[in-house]
Motif scaffolding. Structure first.
Motif, PDB file in Angstrom:
ATOM      1  N   SER A  76     -76.616  73.245-125.188  1.00 21.75           N
ATOM      2  CA  SER A  76     -77.579  74.099-125.879  1.00 21.75           C
ATOM      3  C   SER A  76     -78.728  73.258-126.456  1.00 21.75           C
ATOM      4  O   SER A  76     -79.670  73.804-127.030  1.00 21.75           O
ATOM      5  CB  SER A  76     -76.904  74.897-126.992  1.00 21.75           C
ATOM      6  OG  SER A  76     -76.359  74.022-127.967  1.00 21.75           O
ATOM      7  N   ARG A  77     -78.592  71.964-126.327  1.00 18.39           N
ATOM      8  CA  ARG A  77     -79.651  71.006-126.659  1.00 18.39           C
ATOM      9  C   ARG A  77     -79.584  69.910-125.599  1.00 18.39           C
ATOM     10  O   ARG A  77     -78.566  69.756-124.939  1.00 18.39           O
ATOM     11  CB  ARG A  77     -79.407  70.369-128.041  1.00 18.39           C
ATOM     12  CG  ARG A  77     -79.353  71.338-129.193  1.00 18.39           C
ATOM     13  CD  ARG A  77     -80.742  71.839-129.556  1.00 18.39           C
ATOM     14  NE  ARG A  77     -80.686  72.719-130.715  1.00 18.39           N
ATOM     15  CZ  ARG A  77     -80.546  74.041-130.660  1.00 18.39           C
ATOM     16  NH1 ARG A  77     -80.403  74.637-129.469  1.00 18.39           N
ATOM     17  NH2 ARG A  77     -80.531  74.770-131.749  1.00 18.39           N
ATOM     18  N   ASP A  78     -80.650  69.133-125.478  1.00 18.99           N
ATOM     19  CA  ASP A  78     -80.544  67.965-124.606  1.00 18.99           C
ATOM     20  C   ASP A  78     -79.436  67.085-125.148  1.00 18.99           C
ATOM     21  O   ASP A  78     -79.379  66.803-126.350  1.00 18.99           O
ATOM     22  CB  ASP A  78     -81.867  67.190-124.577  1.00 18.99           C
ATOM     23  CG  ASP A  78     -82.957  67.952-123.832  1.00 18.99           C
ATOM     24  OD1 ASP A  78     -82.664  69.047-123.307  1.00 18.99           O
ATOM     25  OD2 ASP A  78     -84.090  67.441-123.784  1.00 18.99           O
ATOM     26  N   TYR A  79     -78.544  66.658-124.268  1.00 19.51           N
ATOM     27  CA  TYR A  79     -77.340  65.963-124.745  1.00 19.51           C
ATOM     28  C   TYR A  79     -76.779  65.125-123.605  1.00 19.51           C
ATOM     29  O   TYR A  79     -76.719  65.574-122.464  1.00 19.51           O
ATOM     30  CB  TYR A  79     -76.297  66.997-125.190  1.00 19.51           C
ATOM     31  CG  TYR A  79     -75.002  66.403-125.733  1.00 19.51           C
ATOM     32  CD1 TYR A  79     -74.847  66.150-127.093  1.00 19.51           C
ATOM     33  CD2 TYR A  79     -73.939  66.106-124.878  1.00 19.51           C
ATOM     34  CE1 TYR A  79     -73.679  65.607-127.589  1.00 19.51           C
ATOM     35  CE2 TYR A  79     -72.760  65.568-125.366  1.00 19.51           C
ATOM     36  CZ  TYR A  79     -72.625  65.319-126.725  1.00 19.51           C
ATOM     37  OH  TYR A  79     -71.463  64.779-127.210  1.00 19.51           O
ATOM     38  N   GLY A  80     -76.368  63.927-123.935  1.00 20.01           N
ATOM     39  CA  GLY A  80     -75.716  63.078-122.946  1.00 20.01           C
ATOM     40  C   GLY A  80     -76.594  62.752-121.753  1.00 20.01           C
ATOM     41  O   GLY A  80     -76.086  62.548-120.643  1.00 20.01           O
ATOM     42  N   GLY A  81     -77.902  62.717-121.965  1.00 19.70           N
ATOM     43  CA  GLY A  81     -78.816  62.445-120.868  1.00 19.70           C
ATOM     44  C   GLY A  81     -79.017  63.634-119.952  1.00 19.70           C
ATOM     45  O   GLY A  81     -79.608  63.491-118.878  1.00 19.70           O
ATOM     46  N   ARG A  82     -78.542  64.785-120.382  1.00 23.09           N
ATOM     47  CA  ARG A  82     -78.677  66.006-119.570  1.00 23.09           C
ATOM     48  C   ARG A  82     -79.492  67.047-120.328  1.00 23.09           C
ATOM     49  O   ARG A  82     -79.481  67.094-121.549  1.00 23.09           O
ATOM     50  CB  ARG A  82     -77.292  66.552-119.218  1.00 23.09           C
ATOM     51  CG  ARG A  82     -76.486  65.605-118.350  1.00 23.09           C
ATOM     52  CD  ARG A  82     -75.113  66.156-118.032  1.00 23.09           C
ATOM     53  NE  ARG A  82     -74.232  66.137-119.174  1.00 23.09           N
ATOM     54  CZ  ARG A  82     -73.766  67.221-119.785  1.00 23.09           C
ATOM     55  NH1 ARG A  82     -74.092  68.413-119.342  1.00 23.09           N
ATOM     56  NH2 ARG A  82     -72.977  67.118-120.825  1.00 23.09           N
ATOM     57  N   ARG A  83     -80.182  67.884-119.563  1.00 24.63           N
ATOM     58  CA  ARG A  83     -81.071  68.872-120.181  1.00 24.63           C
ATOM     59  C   ARG A  83     -80.280  70.061-120.719  1.00 24.63           C
ATOM     60  O   ARG A  83     -79.133  70.273-120.367  1.00 24.63           O
ATOM     61  CB  ARG A  83     -82.101  69.354-119.155  1.00 24.63           C
ATOM     62  CG  ARG A  83     -83.100  68.294-118.753  1.00 24.63           C
ATOM     63  CD  ARG A  83     -84.255  68.923-117.995  1.00 24.63           C
ATOM     64  NE  ARG A  83     -83.837  69.448-116.701  1.00 24.63           N
ATOM     65  CZ  ARG A  83     -83.803  68.746-115.578  1.00 24.63           C
ATOM     66  NH1 ARG A  83     -84.142  67.473-115.593  1.00 24.63           N
ATOM     67  NH2 ARG A  83     -83.431  69.299-114.444  1.00 24.63           N
ATOM     68  N   GLN A  84     -80.969  70.842-121.539  1.00 21.32           N
ATOM     69  CA  GLN A  84     -80.333  72.039-122.081  1.00 21.32           C
ATOM     70  C   GLN A  84     -80.370  73.170-121.059  1.00 21.32           C
ATOM     71  O   GLN A  84     -81.173  73.185-120.130  1.00 21.32           O
ATOM     72  CB  GLN A  84     -81.001  72.467-123.377  1.00 21.32           C
ATOM     73  CG  GLN A  84     -82.439  72.921-123.221  1.00 21.32           C
ATOM     74  CD  GLN A  84     -83.033  73.316-124.553  1.00 21.32           C
ATOM     75  OE1 GLN A  84     -82.367  73.472-125.554  1.00 21.32           O
ATOM     76  NE2 GLN A  84     -84.353  73.470-124.583  1.00 21.32           N
TER      77      GLN A  84
END
Lengths: 139, 450
Positions: free
Chosen positions: B106-114
């Motif tokens: 639900s947010r950009d996280y772990g180098g991945r987009r939301q």
């Protein structure tokens, strides 16, 4: 690279007749013939789903020579898998067409930004948080 | 869900990220059926916490259906207009509901987009927002030196003269089989592929398959029987968008209440409803699927439907099993897996009860019509339990650290090891158990003698 058309003219004509039964004109929605479904829209589906070509040819062979309404009834009563293949191809081509989408006011599944004002039921979640636990204690 | 590719089942899964309930580990003690696990919720909880961070889970803590837990790495995804309607209805009825916990950013996280709410999660996420293992674990593992061999198909686990696992035979194209050596062999081939490999690997001293002293390799197959109900609403909700993914879930009926006529329970998950093709191809009960009917179906469904899925806890039964097909073979001539499965009366009764309650839920939320599929035939993708965990080598295949009792340097780190299957989606528990077993393996590596 195979440059042969996905379906021959005879099969396209047969599919066009069946498609007209599957997707007739309905209110503002065009009939399959009005969007030439058995031409470019069909090719688009088969380009995206080449695995459907062989089962589509097979189902067309099985009902060849029957009037389209009778062919559909035959498939419905005796060949659920064949009917599903035919409907997948025709409905897939139909609902991907821009004229159909416009008539449905359907823009397709688009990328959207997530709302920044929460997930949508914050007050109800707070109420639920205040409820006593409902899981079973095991100790 | 079976998928042969980098990332395996997680590439196509719906990413519902659910912890088992504490009672799931004590089914025998609490309900007198099935078996208890050799571990409990409290023992697994720290690994749930860690694995949530690794996969990237969105959700909100505080659910009264669970013990306390830390906050999720990300806030919940939007529950949609359909979720708001159902949440309000459940609040009025006094029924549980909770915003969906999903391994979806639900947010950009772990180098991945939301997430962009395109609702195509089950075809693989082209945004990279879903926590599938090809994105959450393999890149990092390769950076640390792990060698990934793709398009490889293992046919046998091999043993040394002491009866310990020493590698695997595999093919990765035309040509002869190759042998890869290993001090430790870890199987994670799904609850169908893993017992198949063990049965295929029958060897001297293991005539009925590897690690099969108990005779339980392949047995106790559980499938999470599924029903699905579509709720049709008058109001437009744009429900072709949204994560899929669960908008919200309900555990009101997850715990045993014997007055209902069955034991254990079910988990419900609410989802959006896809585009016009899904409406057109849905098996509308007793109705034609073409002509004016097709248009009417799409008109009623598109943007105005939501879906309750109900997963029932299946109890383990030894006759529900995976064995080797005597005739059907794979492309290399090895026997295919064969499934034997009968839906139990407990599961039937449970689904019948749940389907009535789901109808009440949707009606209370304002649906003017519902479409019920009382048992979805093409489901059952949560295959589990075919190499169960336990402390007794005579009644289980792997120990509490998921080491095979008979071959301690052979581990099984997939849903095969489940003792019971809960009603909730299994990915979080498979992953937390794997992390726990991997930690133990690393910390006790000196005990894994060569």
């Amino acid at each position: 690279m195979d440059d042969q058309p996905a379906l021959d003219d005879q099969s396209r004509a047969q599919l066009a007749e069946l498609a007209e039964v599957i997707a007739p004109r309905w209110g503002d929605l065009p009939a399959a013939s009005e969007i030439a479904l058995s031409q470019a829209p069909l090719d688009r589906v088969l380009a995206l789903r080449p695995d459907l070509l062989a089962p589509l040819k097979a189902v067309l062979d099985r009902v060849r020579g029957r009037p389209p309404e009778a062919a559909m009834e035959k498939l419905e009563s005796t060949d659920a898998a064949g009917l599903h293949t035919l409907l997948t191809v025709v409905a897939g081509a139909y609902y991907a067409h821009p004229d159909v989408r416009a008539a449905l006011h359907y823009s397709g599944q688009q990328a959207q930004s997530l709302p920044r004002d929460g997930f949508g039921a914050e007050e109800l979640v707070i109420e639920m948080m205040q409820q006593p636990p409902i899981y079973r204690k095991v100790d | 869900m079976l998928f042969h590719g980098v990332g395996g089942s997680t590439v196509l899964f719906s990413a519902h990220w659910m912890r088992f309930l504490p009672s799931d580990f004590r089914v025998k003690t609490l309900d007198g059926v099935a078996d208890d696990w050799p571990i409990d919720y409290a023992e697994l909880a720290p690994f749930y916490d860690r694995i949530d961070g690794q996969f990237g889970v969105s959700g909100i803590a505080g659910d009264p259906a669970y013990p306390d837990r830390p906050e999720y790495p990300m806030p919940p995804l939007p529950i949609g207009d359909w979720g708001k309607r159902v949440a309000a209805a459940h609040a009025k009825m006094g029924w549980h509901w909770w915003p969906g916990s999903n391994a979806i950013n639900s947010r950009d996280y772990g180098g991945r987009r939301q997430c962009v709410q395109r609702s195509t999660c089950r075809a693989g996420c082209n945004e990279g927002a879903k926590g599938s293992v090809d994105r959450t674990h393999w890149p990092e593992s390769e950076r640390h030196g792990v060698r990934l061999i793709t398009d490889a198909q293992v046919s046998r686990i091999t043993l040394d003269e002491k009866g310990r696992a020493n590698g695997a035979l595999y093919r990765d194209g035309p040509g002869p089989e190759k042998h890869i050596k290993a001090d430790v062999v870890i199987l994670a081939a799904h609850a169908i592929g893993t017992p198949r490999l063990l049965l295929l690997s029958a060897a001297k001293g293991h005539g009925n398959g590897l690690a099969n002293r108990s005779g339980l390799v392949g047995r106790r197959l559980m499938m999470h029987p599924l029903s699905r109900t579509i709720g049709l609403f008058e109001e437009p909700m744009m429900s072709w968008q949204g994560h899929w993914g669960q908008s919200l879930y309900c555990l009101q009926f997850a715990e045993t209440d014997v007055s209902r006529g069955f034991v254990r329970g079910a988990k419900w998950n609410l989802s959006p409803s896809g585009g016009p093709l899904m409406a057109a191809l849905y098996p509308w009960p007793g109705e034609r699927l073409w002509g004016a009917a097709m248009h009417e179906h799409v008109n009623a469904w598109l943007g105005r439907a939501a879906i309750w899925g109900v997963t029932a806890e299946d109890l383990p039964e030894v006759e529900n099993r995976v064995d080797l097909d005597p005739e059907l073979c794979d492309r290399y001539g090895d026997p295919a897996p064969r499934l034997h499965y009968t839906l139990s009366q407990n599961s039937r009764d449970m689904l019948a009860f749940m389907n009535q309650r789901v109808e009440e839920s949707f009606r209370a939320a304002g649906a003017y019509r519902t479409l019920l599929r009382p048992l979805v035939a093409e489901a059952g993708w949560h295959a589990l339990g075919t190499c169960r965990m336990g402390d007794d080598p005579e009644t289980s295949v792997v120990d509490r650290w998921q080491r095979c009792h008979d071959i301690p340097n052979l581990l099984i780190l997939d849903g095969s090891a489940f003792v019971t299957c809960s009603s909730v989606n299994p990915s979080a528990t498979i992953s937390a158990l794997a992390l726990r077993a991997a930690d133990h393996l690393v910390n006790h590596r000196r005990d894994v003698a060569r």
